[in-house]
Structures are given as structure tokens and as C-alpha cells.
Design an enzyme around this catalytic site. Structure first.
Site, PDB file in Angstrom:
ATOM      1  CE  LYS A 154      -3.683   2.275   2.580  1.00  0.00           C
ATOM      2  NZ  LYS A 154      -4.636   2.160   3.683  1.00  0.00           N
TER       3      LYS A 154
ATOM      4  NE  ARG B 168      -5.973   9.785   3.738  1.00  0.00           N
ATOM      5  CZ  ARG B 168      -4.692  10.024   3.463  1.00  0.00           C
ATOM      6  NH1 ARG B 168      -4.227  11.272   3.465  1.00  0.00           N
ATOM      7  NH2 ARG B 168      -3.874   9.025   3.188  1.00  0.00           N
TER       8      ARG B 168
ATOM      9  NE  ARG C 185      -3.605   7.151   6.037  1.00  0.00           N
ATOM     10  CZ  ARG C 185      -4.320   7.630   7.046  1.00  0.00           C
ATOM     11  NH1 ARG C 185      -3.769   7.776   8.227  1.00  0.00           N
ATOM     12  NH2 ARG C 185      -5.590   7.977   6.881  1.00  0.00           N
TER      13      ARG C 185
ATOM     14  CD  GLU D  95       5.616  -4.267   3.995  1.00  0.00           C
ATOM     15  OE1 GLU D  95       4.936  -5.132   4.588  1.00  0.00           O
ATOM     16  OE2 GLU D  95       6.034  -3.234   4.546  1.00  0.00           O
TER      17      GLU D  95
ATOM     18  CE  LYS E 195      -5.947   1.672  -0.525  1.00  0.00           C
ATOM     19  NZ  LYS E 195      -6.542   1.620   0.766  1.00  0.00           N
TER      20      LYS E 195
ATOM     21  CB  SER F  81     -10.947   7.614  -3.489  1.00  0.00           C
ATOM     22  OG  SER F  81      -9.714   7.996  -2.904  1.00  0.00           O
TER      23      SER F  81
ATOM     24  CE1 TYR G 183     -14.849   3.505  -2.768  1.00  0.00           C
ATOM     25  CE2 TYR G 183     -12.943   3.852  -4.195  1.00  0.00           C
ATOM     26  CZ  TYR G 183     -13.488   3.725  -2.929  1.00  0.00           C
ATOM     27  OH  TYR G 183     -12.676   3.800  -1.828  1.00  0.00           O
TER      28      TYR G 183
END
Ligand code: PBG
Length: 327
Positions: A197, A207, A218, A234, A249, A275, A314
Site C-alpha cells: 500500500k 479522506r 502516512r 511486503e 494499492k 478513490s 467503486y
């Protein structure tokens, strides 16, 4: 002989031939619909930066999940937007917390028609917006967060979630949640790890969708966009820790990582069309600069082609409808 021997266009001459030689297929069950449910509202609330996506009430969430099942999508991924937040994100493992209540409601509504999934991360529930709890110096405390994730995982499993999406990017999170689930007998609850990610701007509209309280970024836990090998590492680590599924992602800017992860592990690999990817296509289409449906289909097919077994998008329900039309 000057005439060309090789005529690749022969394979493209008609819809019937093209269909017969198509390499990549997309079917509704490979799509997962992310959905937002907000505590304390009577009507759905539009998300301005994600035209067509809303924060649901419990009622409209249930209905939309049933419609997604009707359209044949493979699953729904639920995100909760609580009315009250605190430093440790206590709404996350409260059985009366919005996400857990919503999970029960959706499971009751759709049963086994699709796989009901939940986001396992603290950021929607903390008043500082970080994905974990903070140490005294304001940094995100990895190991203290793992205890919160274990409690959250158990609460979600008890609420009926079939698949936990571990999206917090803490070290050791898969092993910690797996151990907690197994100790309580939830040996069948699936873990999908958001393994690779990447930090960056593409989560911007999300957000707004979850009313994020985050200031700053982050970058001490999500991956550096420059690093492909680290993303593969990972994913391999998460598979070793017991993840059932790993994810990359965002999707479209990281298709190389997706293809590398697909080659490195032998469990399902998913991708999240996030998004920002959604909003860019919607915005361009709204201006008449791009053909909306073709752009959506091309983007999904590209993600599949690069190696995703399933895609969080989405557009899942709408695209599933198109795919069924084409059968
Ligand atoms: C964390 C989480 C995020 C997304 C999914 N899970 C936000 C973040 O990491 O900042 C982003 C999804 C999207 O942008 O569509 N709970």
C-alpha cells in the site's frame, strides 16, 4: 515475395474473432464494492470529490449491498464513519460501533450471496486520523497498534465479517490478527492483507469520504512510491504470516508491482482501484474529455491483465451490470 507473411490484424477482423482470441476476461464475481456507512444520519450524504458515491445510512447500505449481490459482484468491503472519535479508536472494536453494527445488518441482508468484508484499520476511528495509536512523541506505535488490531479483528469476526481487510501497514499485523482469530475459534475468517500500500495523493477523495481527521501523512508506514522491490517483499512476508490474499494499492500507477507480486506468491492477488483513480476518470468524463464507460472498462481490464485476480472498485456494481449485458 514482398507481400507480408505475418498479418496480426487477421485476429482483429471481427467482433467474433476478437472475442475468441481475447486473453483477459473480467466477470462480475471478480469485483468487490467498497461502501461507506456513516453513524447518525437519516439520508445518504453525497461525497463531493467522488461523484456517484455516498456515505450510506444503515438502511441504504443494506439496500445497496442487496443490489450489488443482485448484480453478481463478488463482495462488498465496508468502511465505517463514526460520530465520535478518540485517541485509541475505541469505536473500532465496540460491538455497537458503526462498522460492526453495519456488518451484522449487511450479513443479515445478503447472507451468502456475496462475501461481506470489513476494513481493519483505526484511521476512521481515531481523533488524530492515523492508522494506529500514538506514542508519547506523536509517532505511530507499531506494537501497541497490533493489540488494537487484534481486538478489532475479533469484533469484526463476531459481527459476521467473512474477510478482514488489513489496511493499516503495521509490521506483523497479519500474524497478530491471525493468532487472535484462531485463539477464539475464528479459523475460517479470511485475511486479506493490503501488503503493498503506497503513500501518496490518490487516497485524497477517500479522506473526504471517511471525514478523515489526518494532518500530515502516512509515510512512516505506507510504502514509498519509488519502491517496487519493497512492495513485493511486503507481500511475500504477509503470505508467510498467514494472509489468505494479498493486495496492491493503488492499482493503475502500480501495475508493475502488481505483476511482480503475482509472480512472487501463489495465493490470490487483489488490487484496489482507489478513490483518486475513480475521481480522475469521473472528472474527465464529466468534462466530456473521455468516454466514461470505455475508460472504466479499459482501466479494469488493465488491472486484471497485470495480474489482479479480483479488483476493489467503486464501479463494481455498475461494471458488473455491463458485464452481464455482454454475456
Ligand atoms: C485505511 C484505508 C484508506 C483507503 C482504504 N483503506 C485510506 C488511507 O490509507 O489513507 C483508501 C481507499 C481509497 O482511496 O479509495 N483505512
Amino acid at each position: 515475395m514482398s507481400f507480408p507473411q505475418h498479418r496480426p490484424r487477421r485476429l482483429r477482423q471481427s467482433p467474433a474473432v476478437r472475442r475468441l482470441v481475447r486473453e483477459t476476461h473480467l466477470v462480475p464475481s471478480q469485483l468487490v464494492l467498497p461502501m461507506f456507512v456513516r453513524e447518525g444520519i437519516d439520508e445518504p450524504v453525497a461525497i463531493a470529490s467522488m461523484p456517484g458515491v455516498v456515505q450510506h445510512t444503515l438502511d441504504t447500505l443494506r439496500r445497496a449491498a442487496a443490489e450489488a449481490a443482485e448484480a453478481g459482484v463478488g463482495g462488498v468491503m465496508l468502511f465505517g464513519v463514526p460520530a465520535v472519535r478518540d485517541a485509541t479508536g475505541s469505536g473500532a472494536d465496540d460491538p455497537r460501533g458503526i462498522l460492526n453494527v453495519a456488518t451484522e445488518a449487511v450479513v443479515a441482508e445478503v447472507g451468502d450471496a456475496l462475501v461481506v468484508q470489513t476494513d481493519l484499520c483505526l484511521d476512521e476511528f481515531t481523533d488524530h486520523g492515523h492508522c494506529g495509536v500514538l506514542a508519547g512523541d506523536g509517532s505511530v506505535d507499531n506494537d501497541a497498534t497490533l493489540e488494537r488490531y487484534a481486538a478489532m479483528g475479533l469484533a469484526q469476526a463476531r459481527a459476521g465479517s467473512a474477510l478482514l481487510g488489513l489496511s493499516g501497514m503495521m509490521d506483523g499485523q497479519v500474524a497478530a490478527v491471525r493468532a487472535a482469530l484462531d485463539a477464539e475459534g475464528f479459523t475460517d475468517t479470511l485475511i486479506m492483507a493490503y501488503s503493498a500500500k503506497y503513500a501518496g495523493a490518490f487516497y485524497g477523495p477517500f479522506r473526504e469520504a471517511v471525514d478523515s481527521q489526518l494532518k500530515g501523512d502516512r509515510r512512516t508506514y505506507q510504502l514509498d512510491p519509488a519502491n517496487a522491490r519493497e512492495g513485493v517483499k511486503e507481500a511475500v512476508m504477509d503470505a508467510d504470516e498467514g494472509a489468505d490474499i494479498v493486495m496492491v494499492k493503488p492499482a493503475q500507477p502500480y501495475l508493475d508491482v502488481l505483476a511482480d507480486v503475482r509472480a512472487a506468491v501463489d495465493i490470490p492477488v487483489w488490487a484496489y482501484q482507489v478513490s483518486g483513480e475513480y475521481s480522475m476518470i469521473e472528472a474527465a468524463a464529466a468534462h466530456g474529455w473521455i468516454d466514461r464507460r470505455t475508460a472504466i472498462q479499459d482501466s479494469l481490464l488493465g488491472i486484471r491483465r497485470a495480474g489482479a485476480d479480483a479488483i476493489l472498485t467503486y464501479w463494481a456494481a455498475e461494471a458488473a451490470g455491463w458485464l452481464r449485458e455482454q454475456l
